[in-house]
Design a protein around this motif. Structure first.
Motif, PDB file in Angstrom:
ATOM      1  N   PHE A  24       0.846  -1.030   0.025  1.00  0.00           N
ATOM      2  CA  PHE A  24       0.097   0.097  -0.023  1.00  0.00           C
ATOM      3  C   PHE A  24       0.752   1.282   0.009  1.00  0.00           C
TER       4      PHE A  24
ATOM      5  N   LEU B  58      -4.698   1.833   4.682  1.00  0.00           N
ATOM      6  CA  LEU B  58      -4.808   0.606   4.133  1.00  0.00           C
ATOM      7  C   LEU B  58      -3.992  -0.384   4.794  1.00  0.00           C
ATOM      8  N   ALA B 209      -8.515  -4.645   2.052  1.00  0.00           N
ATOM      9  CA  ALA B 209      -8.206  -3.441   2.347  1.00  0.00           C
ATOM     10  C   ALA B 209      -8.823  -2.359   1.255  1.00  0.00           C
ATOM     11  N   PHE B 210      -8.326  -2.593   0.013  1.00  0.00           N
ATOM     12  CA  PHE B 210      -8.724  -1.808  -0.957  1.00  0.00           C
ATOM     13  C   PHE B 210     -10.147  -1.759  -1.288  1.00  0.00           C
ATOM     14  N   LEU B 213     -12.151  -0.055   1.740  1.00  0.00           N
ATOM     15  CA  LEU B 213     -12.150   1.540   1.624  1.00  0.00           C
ATOM     16  C   LEU B 213     -12.903   1.987   0.569  1.00  0.00           C
TER      17      LEU B 213
END
Lengths: 196, 234
Positions: A24, B58, B209-210, B213
């Protein structure tokens, strides 16, 4: 950790431990410039160059200046100063010797200083205690992986201009979702090589 | 749920805002503190609306505990850096203000990192490089540049606090859902019985996570009615 060959680290940094899709890093500028494939390529090239060089410089600064002096707690501030100074230097150098490249790369260079991928690569290098060549390979691979991810997503986002996205998802939200799907695709590489 | 939480925080803060307004010269920020606060937490929420600082949003949200510590770190750094940038705003030459800001921010990050390493080694290990990466977190730099450089110290601190809390709230929401769905528990305690719920590993990993969000931002857009009129570009 120190036995892994630099080549394996390079491959791992590009595919299995992609700096954007698995760690990330570099999301801020990623969302800003991943709308056009051309700009994505330009920024990607600049990031590859800067990560590779700053990782090498930071390696030297950390192991030959900060460690002997016992000042490792200052690593954050020193690393960010090195990165900012290097970017500034590259900008002046490019402007002086190749005006064409300067115009192609110019707007992206200041953006890079605040790209967390650059600082992140240097910090990972310290945490995983890489040797010099491992660090350089990791820096280069990280840059290439970042460029790969951003160019792929830029292509998808360009296509998406023609599709009918539900209203609340328009803009960043759908970009995050497709990045997630892309990350899932990259998980398919896992198991090929693995660095912590 | 997000709205209720934010309102609760904004309400709880009013008392301190009033006090801080008594400190500064009468009229200089009459009510400005509260407006600043509401904006930071809800209307221009740094993560969900302005989409800043997502790297760490994230990376650390796979556990609720990590999310809370990271939120605390950001509150500390934004408040501290906003205060000092604002105090020094009249003596900082314009040309080198960026470097001055970075130096101030990095100082606070180092302090937090050292405290974490001294008293909470496990957490420091888990957060890894992401504490250090607060330096390049666009929220901190953005607030210093956009707000603290042109405002008085006390209001700047309120602004830093509001933005930090807005960030922390979003992190807590994502962390809550990711840990609950990914492991079936919170803070390491089992909540959803394994008899009927199979933990979804994907939520803990990067794609979760992506996508998480992405959905959170969509919910924010939906609640606040953004994108409704202008039909923003995908």
């Amino acid at each position: 950790m120190s036995e892994i060959s630099p080549f394996l680290i390079l491959i791992a940094a590009i595919f299995t431990n992609n700096i954007l899709l698995a760690n990330f890093l570099g999301m801020c500028s990623f969302l800003a410039v991943s709308k056009q494939v051309d700009t994505a390529l330009g920024l990607g090239a600049a990031v590859i160059f800067v990560t590779t060089m700053t990782t090498a410089i930071n390696y030297g600064v950390y192991h030959f200046v900060l460690v002997p002096l016992g000042l490792t707690i200052l690593q954050y501030i020193v690393f960010i100063a090195v990165i900012a100074a290097f970017v500034q230097f590259v900008e002046m150098f490019v402007e002086r010797f190749s005006l064409k490249l300067y115009h192609a790369l110019g707007i992206f260079l200041p953006l890079i200083t605040v790209n967390c991928a650059i600082l992140g690569v240097s910090l990972f290098m310290i945490i995983r205690s890489y040797s010099f060549w491992q660090s350089v390979a990791f820096g280069f691979g990280g840059g290439v992986g970042w460029m790969l991810a951003i160019v792929l997503i830029a292509g998808l986002r360009q296509k998406m201009g023609y599709s009918n996205v539900p209203r609340p998802f328009r803009g960043v939200a759908i970009a995050m979702v497709i990045t997630g799907v892309m990350a899932m695709a990259f998980m398919g590489f896992a198991g090929m090589v693995n660095i912590q | 749920m997000a709205r209720a939480e934010d309102k609760g925080r904004a309400g709880g803060k009013k008392g301190k805002d009033k006090k801080s307004c008594l400190v500064c010269v009468k009229g200089c920020c009459g009510g400005k503190g509260i407006v600043t606060f509401k904006e930071g937490v809800w209307h221009v929420n740094p993560v969900a609306v302005q989409v800043l600082g997502i790297c760490s949003a994230l990376a650390v949200t796979n556990r609720l505990e990590n999310s809370l510590v990271m939120g605390a770190a950001l509150v500390f750094v934004t408040v501290g850096s906003n205060l000092f940038v604002s105090l020094l705003r009249n003596v900082t030459p314009r040309r080198i203000r960026m470097i001055a800001e970075v130096a101030i921010i990095a100082t606070f990050v180092i302090v937090f990192d050292q405290v974490l390493k001294a008293y909470y080694w496990e957490m420091s290990k888990q957060l890894g490089p992401y504490v250090g990466l607060i330096i390049t977190n666009c929220i901190v730099m953005g607030r210093a540049e956009a707000f603290a450089l042109s405002n008085r110290p006390v209001v700047s601190m309120v602004d830093g606090l509001a933005n930090g809390l807005g960030y922390a709230a979003v992190l807590a929401i994502i962390g809550f859902f990711r840990e609950l769905l990914g492991t079936g528990g919170l803070f390491g305690h089992q909540i959803l019985s394994e008899a009927w719920y199979t933990p979804n590993q994907l939520v803990i990993l990067a794609p979760g996570a992506f996508i998480g969000l992405g959905f959170l931002i969509a919910v924010f857009n939906w609640l606040s009615g953004a994108n409704r009129e202008e039909g923003a570009q995908p």
